[in-house]
Design a protein around this motif. Structure first.
Motif, mmCIF file in Angstrom:
data_model
loop_
_atom_site.group_PDB
_atom_site.id
_atom_site.type_symbol
_atom_site.label_atom_id
_atom_site.label_comp_id
_atom_site.label_asym_id
_atom_site.label_seq_id
_atom_site.Cartn_x
_atom_site.Cartn_y
_atom_site.Cartn_z
ATOM 1 N N SER A 1 0.809 -1.222 0.000
ATOM 2 C CA SER A 1 0.000 0.000 0.000
ATOM 3 C C SER A 1 0.844 1.275 0.000
ATOM 4 C CB SER A 1 -0.951 -0.002 1.203
ATOM 5 O OG SER A 1 -0.214 0.064 2.394
ATOM 6 N N ILE A 2 1.998 1.247 0.693
ATOM 7 C CA ILE A 2 2.793 2.492 0.794
ATOM 8 C C ILE A 2 3.377 2.906 -0.570
ATOM 9 C CG2 ILE A 2 4.727 3.606 2.019
ATOM 10 C CD1 ILE A 2 2.326 2.829 3.824
ATOM 11 N N PRO A 3 4.080 1.994 -1.283
ATOM 12 C CA PRO A 3 4.555 2.419 -2.622
ATOM 13 C C PRO A 3 3.414 2.768 -3.571
ATOM 14 C CG PRO A 3 5.060 0.085 -2.224
ATOM 15 C CD PRO A 3 4.614 0.662 -0.920
ATOM 16 N N VAL A 4 2.304 2.041 -3.469
ATOM 17 C CA VAL A 4 1.162 2.344 -4.339
ATOM 18 C C VAL A 4 0.657 3.755 -4.035
ATOM 19 C CG1 VAL A 4 -1.276 1.778 -4.749
ATOM 20 C CG2 VAL A 4 0.426 -0.034 -4.794
ATOM 21 N N PHE A 5 0.577 4.092 -2.759
ATOM 22 C CA PHE A 5 0.089 5.423 -2.380
ATOM 23 C C PHE A 5 1.012 6.513 -2.921
ATOM 24 C CE2 PHE A 5 -0.433 9.035 0.481
ATOM 25 C CZ PHE A 5 -1.811 9.200 0.425
ATOM 26 N N ALA A 6 2.328 6.264 -2.836
ATOM 27 C CA ALA A 6 3.296 7.253 -3.323
ATOM 28 C C ALA A 6 3.138 7.478 -4.830
ATOM 29 C CB ALA A 6 4.709 6.780 -3.006
ATOM 30 N N ILE A 7 2.987 6.395 -5.570
ATOM 31 C CA ILE A 7 2.844 6.503 -7.035
ATOM 32 C C ILE A 7 1.542 7.220 -7.389
ATOM 33 C CG2 ILE A 7 2.545 5.150 -9.159
ATOM 34 C CD1 ILE A 7 4.383 3.009 -7.782
ATOM 35 N N ILE A 8 0.470 6.817 -6.713
ATOM 36 C CA ILE A 8 -0.838 7.410 -7.024
ATOM 37 C C ILE A 8 -0.868 8.889 -6.618
ATOM 38 C CG2 ILE A 8 -3.313 7.293 -6.428
ATOM 39 C CD1 ILE A 8 -2.350 5.142 -8.426
ATOM 40 N N SER A 9 -0.172 9.238 -5.541
ATOM 41 C CA SER A 9 -0.102 10.656 -5.136
ATOM 42 C C SER A 9 0.573 11.485 -6.223
ATOM 43 C CB SER A 9 0.699 10.790 -3.839
ATOM 44 O OG SER A 9 0.012 10.172 -2.805
ATOM 45 N N ASP A 10 1.660 10.947 -6.788
ATOM 46 C CA ASP A 10 2.345 11.648 -7.875
ATOM 47 C C ASP A 10 1.433 11.803 -9.088
ATOM 48 O OD1 ASP A 10 4.573 11.954 -6.393
ATOM 49 O OD2 ASP A 10 5.707 10.312 -7.285
ATOM 50 N N LEU A 11 0.696 10.727 -9.380
ATOM 51 C CA LEU A 11 -0.230 10.770 -10.520
ATOM 52 C C LEU A 11 -1.321 11.815 -10.286
ATOM 53 C CD1 LEU A 11 -0.958 9.276 -13.223
ATOM 54 C CD2 LEU A 11 -2.499 7.869 -11.870
ATOM 55 N N ALA A 12 -1.820 11.867 -9.060
ATOM 56 C CA ALA A 12 -2.880 12.831 -8.728
ATOM 57 C C ALA A 12 -2.356 14.266 -8.823
ATOM 58 C CB ALA A 12 -3.404 12.545 -7.331
ATOM 59 N N LYS A 13 -1.109 14.468 -8.366
ATOM 60 C CA LYS A 13 -0.523 15.826 -8.440
ATOM 61 C C LYS A 13 -0.335 16.251 -9.886
ATOM 62 C CE LYS A 13 1.819 15.636 -4.045
ATOM 63 N NZ LYS A 13 2.997 15.039 -3.431
ATOM 64 N N TRP A 14 -0.028 15.283 -10.725
ATOM 65 C CA TRP A 14 0.168 15.586 -12.148
ATOM 66 C C TRP A 14 -1.178 15.894 -12.820
ATOM 67 C CZ3 TRP A 14 -0.844 12.081 -16.494
ATOM 68 C CH2 TRP A 14 -0.403 12.590 -17.710
ATOM 69 N N LEU A 15 -2.194 15.143 -12.459
ATOM 70 C CA LEU A 15 -3.504 15.326 -13.088
ATOM 71 C C LEU A 15 -4.304 16.486 -12.480
ATOM 72 C CD1 LEU A 15 -4.754 11.675 -13.594
ATOM 73 C CD2 LEU A 15 -4.406 13.350 -15.379
ATOM 74 N N TYR A 16 -4.078 16.699 -11.188
ATOM 75 C CA TYR A 16 -4.798 17.775 -10.489
ATOM 76 C C TYR A 16 -3.775 18.722 -9.854
ATOM 77 C CZ TYR A 16 -8.824 14.616 -10.819
ATOM 78 O OH TYR A 16 -9.824 13.794 -11.272
ATOM 79 N N PRO A 17 -3.108 19.558 -10.665
ATOM 80 C CA PRO A 17 -2.095 20.452 -10.087
ATOM 81 C C PRO A 17 -2.725 21.449 -9.109
ATOM 82 C CG PRO A 17 -2.471 20.960 -12.398
ATOM 83 C CD PRO A 17 -3.280 19.750 -12.091
ATOM 84 N N GLU A 18 -1.949 21.776 -8.071
ATOM 85 C CA GLU A 18 -2.458 22.677 -7.040
ATOM 86 C C GLU A 18 -2.566 24.091 -7.605
ATOM 87 O OE1 GLU A 18 -1.928 22.639 -2.245
ATOM 88 O OE2 GLU A 18 -0.382 21.841 -3.547
ATOM 89 N N THR A 19 -3.685 24.736 -7.408
ATOM 90 C CA THR A 19 -3.862 26.098 -7.916
ATOM 91 C C THR A 19 -3.412 27.090 -6.849
ATOM 92 O OG1 THR A 19 -6.140 25.893 -7.194
ATOM 93 C CG2 THR A 19 -5.740 25.651 -9.542
ATOM 94 N N LEU A 20 -2.600 28.052 -7.297
ATOM 95 C CA LEU A 20 -2.083 29.041 -6.354
ATOM 96 C C LEU A 20 -2.966 30.276 -6.369
ATOM 97 C CD1 LEU A 20 1.704 28.791 -7.183
ATOM 98 C CD2 LEU A 20 0.592 28.007 -5.091
ATOM 99 N N MET A 21 -3.322 30.752 -5.207
ATOM 100 C CA MET A 21 -4.133 31.962 -5.101
ATOM 101 C C MET A 21 -3.196 33.167 -5.075
ATOM 102 S SD MET A 21 -7.199 30.806 -5.015
ATOM 103 C CE MET A 21 -8.217 32.115 -4.389
ATOM 104 N N VAL A 22 -3.347 34.059 -6.047
ATOM 105 C CA VAL A 22 -2.469 35.240 -6.103
ATOM 106 C C VAL A 22 -3.229 36.450 -5.595
ATOM 107 C CG1 VAL A 22 -1.030 36.684 -7.609
ATOM 108 C CG2 VAL A 22 -1.271 34.240 -8.065
#
Lengths: 166, 281
Positions: free
Chosen positions: A145-166
Motif C-alpha cells: 500500500s505504501i509504494p502504491v500510495f506514493a505513485i498514485i499521489s504523484d499521478l494525482a498531483k500531475w492530473l490535479y495540479p495545485e492552484t495558487l491563489m495570487v
C-alpha cells in the motif's frame, strides 16, 4: 482526462494482477493491486473521480474473475466508501489513512466475496478463509500500500495540479 | 724500421684484445662491464619510457575511442547473445513440454486435443481458476475437460473468442467422480481452500491403501473415463463413519501449469434435470 486514464491504468493493473501478483501468494492470500489503487485514488485530496475509477476497475475484475459477476465491484465500492469516509477524518496523515483503509477495504472486499460464494452455493469455512486468505492478503496489501500510495499521489498531483491563489 | 714497430703494436693490441676476451669469458670483467652498462641501460630505459609516454599521449585518444566503440559493440553483442540464450532455453522448455504432450496425445488417439498456454490466474484468492489462450475461435466449449501429459487439470467453465477460463480440480467448488484402482471403488474428489484435494464417499468395504491410483470414473458425464488424477496419500477409515475419506496427491503440479490440452471431442452431459428435486416424488 482522469476518467479516461482509468481505462489503461485499470487494464494494466488487471493484467498485472492475473499474470504476476496472483502467482505470488503468501499462504493462499495475494495482494490486490486494483483495490489498493482505488483506495489510494479515493484518498487523494483533489481527486473527484474515485467512483469512476472504482466502477471501471470493479467491472474489469468482474470480467476477469470467476466470482459471481459484480461481486468485486460491490467490494471495491464499499472500500471506496470507507476511503471517502476516512479521508475527511484522517486527512492530515494520508499514509495512516491509507493503511487503515487498506485494512478495512481488504476485510470488506473479502467479506463480500465470502458472502457471495456462500449464496452461490460454495460455502467456505470462515476461519480457514481468515487464516489462509484474508490475514495473509492483509499483510501483503499493507506492504504494497505504501509504494502504491506514493505513485498514485504523484499521478494525482500531475492530473490535479495545485492552484495558487495570487 | 717501421715494420717491426707496427708488428709489435699489432701484437700488443692483439694480446690486449685476446686478454680482454679471455677475461670476459672467464667472467672477470663483469663488475667492470656492469659499471659501464648499468648507467647506459638506465638511460636507455628512461629514454624509452619517455618516448613511449609521448607516443601514447599522441596516439591514445584515437585508440581509446576505437576501443570504447569496440567495447560497446561487444557489450551489445553479449547482451544480444544472453537474450538469445534465454529465449532458446524457454523454447527448449516449451518444446520438452509439447513433446511430452504429443506423446500423451498419441497414447490416447480416441481423444482430440487442443493445446493452450496458461496466461493467467483468477484475480480472486478464493478461487482456483486459470485462464488459457484458446477460446471459441479454436473450438473450445464450456465443459470440455483439460489435461496435461500427467493427468487431469480441470474443465472449461467460461469461454470468450480468444480465451477460456478453466476451473482446476483444486478449486473448493470442484467435484469429480472418480474410481480408485485396483479396488475399483467409486468415490468423489473435492477441492479444498488449502489447495489440497480430498477423496470422499469411498464405501467402507472397499480395500483402499496409500498409493492406490485414482482415475476419473466418467459418472455424471462431466469428465471422460480413465484420466489419471493422482494417488491416495492418506486414508481415514472409522467404524462410525458411513464412508472412508482420504487425501489425494495429484500428479499435476498446479503451481507450475504452463501448457495444457483441452479435450475437444468430449461433450459433457448435463444430468441436472434427471436429479430429483428434494420433496418431489
Amino acid at each position: 482526462m482522469a476518467v479516461a486514464l482509468a481505462f489503461p491504468v485499470m487494464g494494466l493493473l488487471v493484467l498485472l494482477q492475473t499474470t504476476l501478483v496472483s502467482q505470488l501468494p503468501l499462504l493462499h492470500g495475494t495482494a490486490d493491486l486494483v483495490l489498493l489503487v482505488i483506495i489510494a485514488w479515493a484518498l487523494q485530496k483533489r481527486v473527484d473521480t474515485a467512483w469512476h475509477w472504482t466502477i471501471i476497475g470493479g467491472l474489469m475484475i468482474s470480467m476477469a474473475s470467476a466470482l459471481p459477476f459484480g461481486v468485486p465491484l460491490i467490494g471495491y465500492l464499499l472500500a471506496t466508501s470507507a476511503a471517502y469516509f476516512l479521508r475527511r477524518r484522517v486527512w492530515q496523515a494520508p499514509i495512516l489513512a491509507m493503511l487503515i483503509v487498506t485494512l478495512i477495504g481488504t476485510l470488506l472486499y473479502h467479506g463480500t466475496s465470502w458472502i457471495a460464494l456462500q449464496i452461490a452455493g460454495n460455502p467456505l469455512d470462515f476461519f480457514q478463509v481468515l487464516n489462509l486468505i484474508t490475514l495473509p492478503s492483509l499483510i501483503l496489501n499493507s506492504l504494497v500500500s505504501i509504494p502504491v500510495f506514493a505513485i498514485i499521489s504523484d499521478l494525482a498531483k500531475w492530473l490535479y495540479p495545485e492552484t495558487l491563489m495570487v | 724500421m717501421k715494420s717491426p714497430k707496427l708488428n709489435l703494436q699489432t701484437v700488443v693490441l692483439v694480446l690486449i684484445g685476446a686478454g680482454l676476451i679471455a677475461l670476459a669469458l672467464g667472467g672477470y670483467l663483469t663488475p667492470v662491464s656492469r659499471l659501464i652498462i648499468t648507467p647506459f641501460v638506465n638511460a636507455q630505459t628512461w629514454l624509452t619510457q619517455r618516448y613511449t609516454a609521448v607516443r601514447d599521449t599522441l596516439t591514445a585518444p584515437q585508440d581509446i575511442t576505437r576501443l570504447r566503440q569496440r567495447n560497446l559493440e561487444l557489450e551489445a553483442e553479449y547482451s544480444r547473445l544472453q537474450a538469445q540464450i534465454i529465449e532458446l532455453q524457454q523454447q527448449l522448455s516449451e518444446t520438452r513440454i509439447l513433446s511430452a504432450l504429443v506423446d500423451f496425445a498419441r497414447a490416447s488417439p480416441e481423444n482430440q486435443y487442443q493445446a493452450a498456454a496458461v496466461i493467467g490466474r483468477d484475480p480472486s484468492p478464493f478461487l482456483y481458476y486459470v485462464i488459457i489462450n484458446r477460446g471459441s475461435d479454436d473450438g473450445i466449449r464450456r465443459g470440455m475437460p483439460v489435461v496435461t501429459q500427467q493427468g487431469l487439470v480441470g474443465r472449461v467453465t467460461a469461454v470468450t473468442a480468444g480465451a477460456a477460463r478453466v476451473q482446476l480440480i483444486t478449486d473448493p467448488a470442484s467435484v469429480v467422480n472418480v474410481r480408485v484402482e485396483p479396488s475399483r471403488a467409486d468415490a468423489v474428489l473435492k477441492g479444498e481452500l488449502s489447495g489440497d484435494i480430498t477423496i470422499d464417499m469411498i464405501p467402507q468395504g472397499a480395500d483402499i491403501k496409500t498409493g492406490n491410483l485414482v482415475l476419473t470414473s466418467g459418472l455424471g458425464g462431466g469428465y471422460p473415463t480413465n484420466v489419471l488424477i493422482g494417488q491416495i496419500a492418506s486414508i481415514r477409515s472409522r467404524d462410525q463413519d458411513l464412508f472412508q475419506q482420504g487425501i489425494l496427491q495429484p500428479v499435476v503440479d498446479f503451481s507450475r501449469l504452463e501448457i495444457v490440452l483441452v479435450i475437444t471431442n468430449f461433450k459433457p452431459v448435463d444430468i441436472t434435470p434427471l436429479i430429483p428435486a428434494p420433496g418431489v416424488p
